[in-house]
Design a protein around this motif. Structure first.
Motif, PDB file in Angstrom:
ATOM      1  N   HIS A   1      -0.012  12.776  -0.209  1.00  0.00           N
ATOM      2  CA  HIS A   1       0.309  11.399  -0.584  1.00  0.00           C
ATOM      3  C   HIS A   1      -0.907  10.484  -0.473  1.00  0.00           C
ATOM      4  CE1 HIS A   1       0.809  10.151   3.704  1.00  0.00           C
ATOM      5  NE2 HIS A   1       0.523   8.973   3.233  1.00  0.00           N
ATOM      6  N   SER A   2      -1.918  10.878   0.309  1.00  0.00           N
ATOM      7  CA  SER A   2      -3.134  10.073   0.380  1.00  0.00           C
ATOM      8  C   SER A   2      -3.848  10.032  -0.962  1.00  0.00           C
ATOM      9  CB  SER A   2      -4.079  10.631   1.455  1.00  0.00           C
ATOM     10  OG  SER A   2      -3.525  10.468   2.748  1.00  0.00           O
ATOM     11  N   VAL A   3      -3.803  11.151  -1.678  1.00  0.00           N
ATOM     12  CA  VAL A   3      -4.401  11.185  -3.013  1.00  0.00           C
ATOM     13  C   VAL A   3      -3.707  10.185  -3.933  1.00  0.00           C
ATOM     14  CG1 VAL A   3      -4.761  12.615  -5.063  1.00  0.00           C
ATOM     15  CG2 VAL A   3      -5.138  13.586  -2.800  1.00  0.00           C
ATOM     16  N   ILE A   4      -2.375  10.134  -3.858  1.00  0.00           N
ATOM     17  CA  ILE A   4      -1.604   9.238  -4.720  1.00  0.00           C
ATOM     18  C   ILE A   4      -1.905   7.775  -4.411  1.00  0.00           C
ATOM     19  CG2 ILE A   4       0.713   8.488  -5.350  1.00  0.00           C
ATOM     20  CD1 ILE A   4      -0.064  11.157  -6.528  1.00  0.00           C
ATOM     21  N   ILE A   5      -1.884   7.411  -3.116  1.00  0.00           N
ATOM     22  CA  ILE A   5      -2.114   6.003  -2.793  1.00  0.00           C
ATOM     23  C   ILE A   5      -3.557   5.600  -3.073  1.00  0.00           C
ATOM     24  CG2 ILE A   5      -0.251   5.913  -1.102  1.00  0.00           C
ATOM     25  CD1 ILE A   5      -2.210   6.258   1.122  1.00  0.00           C
ATOM     26  N   GLY A   6      -4.493   6.544  -2.938  1.00  0.00           N
ATOM     27  CA  GLY A   6      -5.877   6.253  -3.293  1.00  0.00           C
ATOM     28  C   GLY A   6      -6.026   6.009  -4.778  1.00  0.00           C
ATOM     29  N   LEU A   7      -5.386   6.850  -5.592  1.00  0.00           N
ATOM     30  CA  LEU A   7      -5.425   6.657  -7.038  1.00  0.00           C
ATOM     31  C   LEU A   7      -4.769   5.335  -7.435  1.00  0.00           C
ATOM     32  CD1 LEU A   7      -4.550  10.253  -8.315  1.00  0.00           C
ATOM     33  CD2 LEU A   7      -6.688   9.021  -8.702  1.00  0.00           C
ATOM     34  N   SER A   8      -3.656   5.009  -6.778  1.00  0.00           N
ATOM     35  CA  SER A   8      -2.954   3.772  -7.104  1.00  0.00           C
ATOM     36  C   SER A   8      -3.835   2.547  -6.870  1.00  0.00           C
ATOM     37  CB  SER A   8      -1.670   3.663  -6.282  1.00  0.00           C
ATOM     38  OG  SER A   8      -0.794   4.727  -6.581  1.00  0.00           O
ATOM     39  N   LEU A   9      -4.548   2.561  -5.752  1.00  0.00           N
ATOM     40  CA  LEU A   9      -5.455   1.442  -5.482  1.00  0.00           C
ATOM     41  C   LEU A   9      -6.633   1.448  -6.454  1.00  0.00           C
ATOM     42  CD1 LEU A   9      -6.532   0.188  -1.987  1.00  0.00           C
ATOM     43  CD2 LEU A   9      -8.187   0.314  -3.838  1.00  0.00           C
ATOM     44  N   GLY A  10      -7.154   2.645  -6.745  1.00  0.00           N
ATOM     45  CA  GLY A  10      -8.325   2.746  -7.606  1.00  0.00           C
ATOM     46  C   GLY A  10      -8.080   2.276  -9.019  1.00  0.00           C
ATOM     47  N   VAL A  11      -6.900   2.547  -9.571  1.00  0.00           N
ATOM     48  CA  VAL A  11      -6.635   2.184 -10.961  1.00  0.00           C
ATOM     49  C   VAL A  11      -6.168   0.741 -11.098  1.00  0.00           C
ATOM     50  CG1 VAL A  11      -6.050   4.558 -11.584  1.00  0.00           C
ATOM     51  CG2 VAL A  11      -4.231   2.990 -10.883  1.00  0.00           C
ATOM     52  N   SER A  12      -5.831   0.091  -9.975  1.00  0.00           N
ATOM     53  CA  SER A  12      -5.348  -1.286 -10.056  1.00  0.00           C
ATOM     54  C   SER A  12      -6.478  -2.224 -10.466  1.00  0.00           C
ATOM     55  CB  SER A  12      -4.771  -1.726  -8.704  1.00  0.00           C
ATOM     56  OG  SER A  12      -4.379  -3.077  -8.755  1.00  0.00           O
ATOM     57  N   GLN A  13      -6.166  -3.135 -11.370  1.00  0.00           N
ATOM     58  CA  GLN A  13      -7.133  -4.128 -11.825  1.00  0.00           C
ATOM     59  C   GLN A  13      -6.773  -5.528 -11.324  1.00  0.00           C
ATOM     60  OE1 GLN A  13      -9.673  -2.990 -13.077  1.00  0.00           O
ATOM     61  NE2 GLN A  13      -9.258  -1.202 -14.332  1.00  0.00           N
ATOM     62  N   SER A  14      -5.899  -5.599 -10.335  1.00  0.00           N
ATOM     63  CA  SER A  14      -5.430  -6.880  -9.830  1.00  0.00           C
ATOM     64  C   SER A  14      -5.908  -7.110  -8.394  1.00  0.00           C
ATOM     65  CB  SER A  14      -3.893  -6.939  -9.870  1.00  0.00           C
ATOM     66  OG  SER A  14      -3.428  -8.079  -9.192  1.00  0.00           O
ATOM     67  N   PRO A  15      -6.747  -8.105  -8.142  1.00  0.00           N
ATOM     68  CA  PRO A  15      -7.157  -8.421  -6.765  1.00  0.00           C
ATOM     69  C   PRO A  15      -5.971  -8.767  -5.872  1.00  0.00           C
ATOM     70  CG  PRO A  15      -8.515  -9.596  -8.350  1.00  0.00           C
ATOM     71  CD  PRO A  15      -7.395  -8.982  -9.125  1.00  0.00           C
ATOM     72  N   CYS A  16      -4.924  -9.359  -6.445  1.00  0.00           N
ATOM     73  CA  CYS A  16      -3.736  -9.704  -5.670  1.00  0.00           C
ATOM     74  C   CYS A  16      -3.016  -8.456  -5.169  1.00  0.00           C
ATOM     75  CB  CYS A  16      -2.773 -10.538  -6.512  1.00  0.00           C
ATOM     76  SG  CYS A  16      -3.474 -12.112  -7.069  1.00  0.00           S
ATOM     77  N   THR A  17      -3.213  -7.332  -5.838  1.00  0.00           N
ATOM     78  CA  THR A  17      -2.642  -6.059  -5.401  1.00  0.00           C
ATOM     79  C   THR A  17      -3.582  -5.341  -4.438  1.00  0.00           C
ATOM     80  OG1 THR A  17      -1.430  -5.816  -7.473  1.00  0.00           O
ATOM     81  CG2 THR A  17      -1.796  -3.818  -6.186  1.00  0.00           C
ATOM     82  N   VAL A  18      -4.882  -5.380  -4.731  1.00  0.00           N
ATOM     83  CA  VAL A  18      -5.852  -4.626  -3.943  1.00  0.00           C
ATOM     84  C   VAL A  18      -5.995  -5.187  -2.528  1.00  0.00           C
ATOM     85  CG1 VAL A  18      -8.281  -3.947  -3.772  1.00  0.00           C
ATOM     86  CG2 VAL A  18      -7.115  -3.869  -5.987  1.00  0.00           C
ATOM     87  N   ARG A  19      -6.009  -6.514  -2.387  1.00  0.00           N
ATOM     88  CA  ARG A  19      -6.243  -7.127  -1.059  1.00  0.00           C
ATOM     89  C   ARG A  19      -5.213  -6.684  -0.026  1.00  0.00           C
ATOM     90  NH1 ARG A  19      -7.185 -11.954  -4.153  1.00  0.00           N
ATOM     91  NH2 ARG A  19      -9.429 -12.344  -4.420  1.00  0.00           N
TER      92      ARG A  19
END
Length: 388
Positions: free
Chosen positions: A246-264
């Motif tokens: 699941h670490s791979v999945i959450i890492g990919l999810s953060l990596g593909v996000s283009q929203s600072p409001c999501t990344v922070r």
């Protein structure tokens, strides 16, 4: 639903590719440091009095980490898997007609049980053959059982190793006094207050027992420690498998996000999550007594998985559509499988193994503290679902 409408779902509020890209190196560094710190503390601290694996502080902190892992499975992974597998971008048949997320989680839990059992049997057989080859002998005078049948006959020398895994000669069943493996600490010790008194006395004579002196029922500490070590070998490896998947999945999810409001918020949530998952995994590795190189490899593999997922996600962010059918199915199935593994490991091999142990049952303060830490860890990790 048309591809156009699914593509439009990707347009996030607060979308800013350049700002999100600047935050991702910070995310990688923060999560990496948190993971390294979390897994290193129990590995290094086992040589220090304040964080010995049999100490109250370690047990209480491990209970907190177990709560974090349990909430990760139930509240984060299973919910994310259900959201992905019921997304309207997927065909209505069959994905909207059956609760696939719960089904995959159940299958993962059952397969984890199978791997847990087979792995434990394998290491027991391997250890038994090793003892037989070196000519070592052991003695088990009697093994208590909670059943009405009382104790089992004496086994001495090679017979112990030759018959542990099958029927004894003459058709008699061999009983090794194994209850649920989660309560393995109990199977060879006195019960009730006598058991607690024995536990206190045994700690004062630990070195003597390790040299071959047997306690009340003649069950050597060496034998029990070996059994516990084999359990922790299997537990640590399965737990790492569930965490890494699941670490791979959450890492990919953060990596593909283009929203600072999501990344922070993800940076804070995943750093917290990574630290305590690392602590739980590091505690299991420490108790398994791996060689230094093996422990270091497992620790490094855990620490770098999420940052590597972020790097990969960042690299493919421009071309990857998380709302495509293939992306949704991959994410949903892996999240659901991870949820099943984590829930099983948290409940069976982390929580039950400690909370049903004699050490816990003989120490009311430790019980109270551990329960508080367990609920605190689960509560805090669950509350992070509000932001991430």
């Amino acid at each position: 639903m048309s591809n156009v409408s699914c593509q439009s779902s990707e347009q996030e509020i607060c979308r800013d590719e350049s700002a999100a890209l600047k935050l991702k190196p910070i995310a990688i560094a923060s999560i990496l440091v948190a993971g390294v710190a979390g897994i290193a503390i129990p590995l290094i601290g086992k040589h220090r009095m304040f964080l010995r694996t049999d100490g109250s502080l370690f047990v209480a902190t491990k209970a907190f980490a177990a709560g974090v892992i349990l909430a990760t499975g139930f509240v984060h992974m299973l919910a994310d898997g259900n959201e992905a597998l019921t997304n309207p971008c997927l065909p209505e048949h069959p994905w909207s007609k059956f609760p696939f997320s719960g089904f995959f989680a159940m299958i993962a839990s059952l397969l984890t049980l199978l791997v847990d059992f087979v792995g434990t049997q394998y290491y027991e057989r391997k250890q038994g053959l090793g003892r037989g080859n070196t000519g070592e002998s052991g003695r088990v005078e009697s093994v208590e059982s909670d059943s009405e049948f009382g104790t089992v006959p004496v086994l001495e020398g090679r017979d112990l190793h030759a018959k542990v895994f099958g029927a004894e000669e003459g058709g008699g069943m061999h009983i090794v006094g194994m209850h649920a493996h989660a309560a393995h600490h109990r199977h060879s010790h006195p019960h009730g207050q006598d058991g607690c008194d024995w536990l206190l006395r045994s700690r004062g004579h630990e070195e003597g027992h390790q040299q071959g002196h047997s306690h009340g029922h003649g069950h050597d500490f060496g034998v029990e420690d070996g059994d516990n070590g084999r359990r922790h070998v299997v537990v640590s490896q399965i737990l790492e498998l569930g965490i890494v998947s699941h670490s791979v999945i959450i890492g990919l999810s953060l990596g593909v996000s283009q929203s600072p409001c999501t990344v922070r918020p993800l940076i804070a949530a995943l750093s917290f999550h990574q630290f305590f998952e690392g602590f739980a995994l590091g505690g299991c590795i420490s108790q398994a007594q791996f060689k230094t190189l093996s422990a270091a490899i497992m620790a490094c593999f855990f620490a770098i998985t999420t940052p590597v997922g972020i790097v990969i996600g960042t690299a493919i962010a421009s071309s990857y559509n998380p709302y495509s059918p293939a992306g949704l199915l991959t994410e949903g199935i892996l999240d659901s499988l991870s949820a099943g593994i984590l829930v099983y490991m948290a409940l069976v091999d982390l929580i039950a193994a400690d909370f049903l142990s004699k050490t816990m049952s003989c120490n009311f303060r430790l019980q109270l503290l551990s329960y508080l830490m367990l609920f605190l860890g689960a509560g805090l990790m669950s509350s992070l679902a509000i932001w991430a």
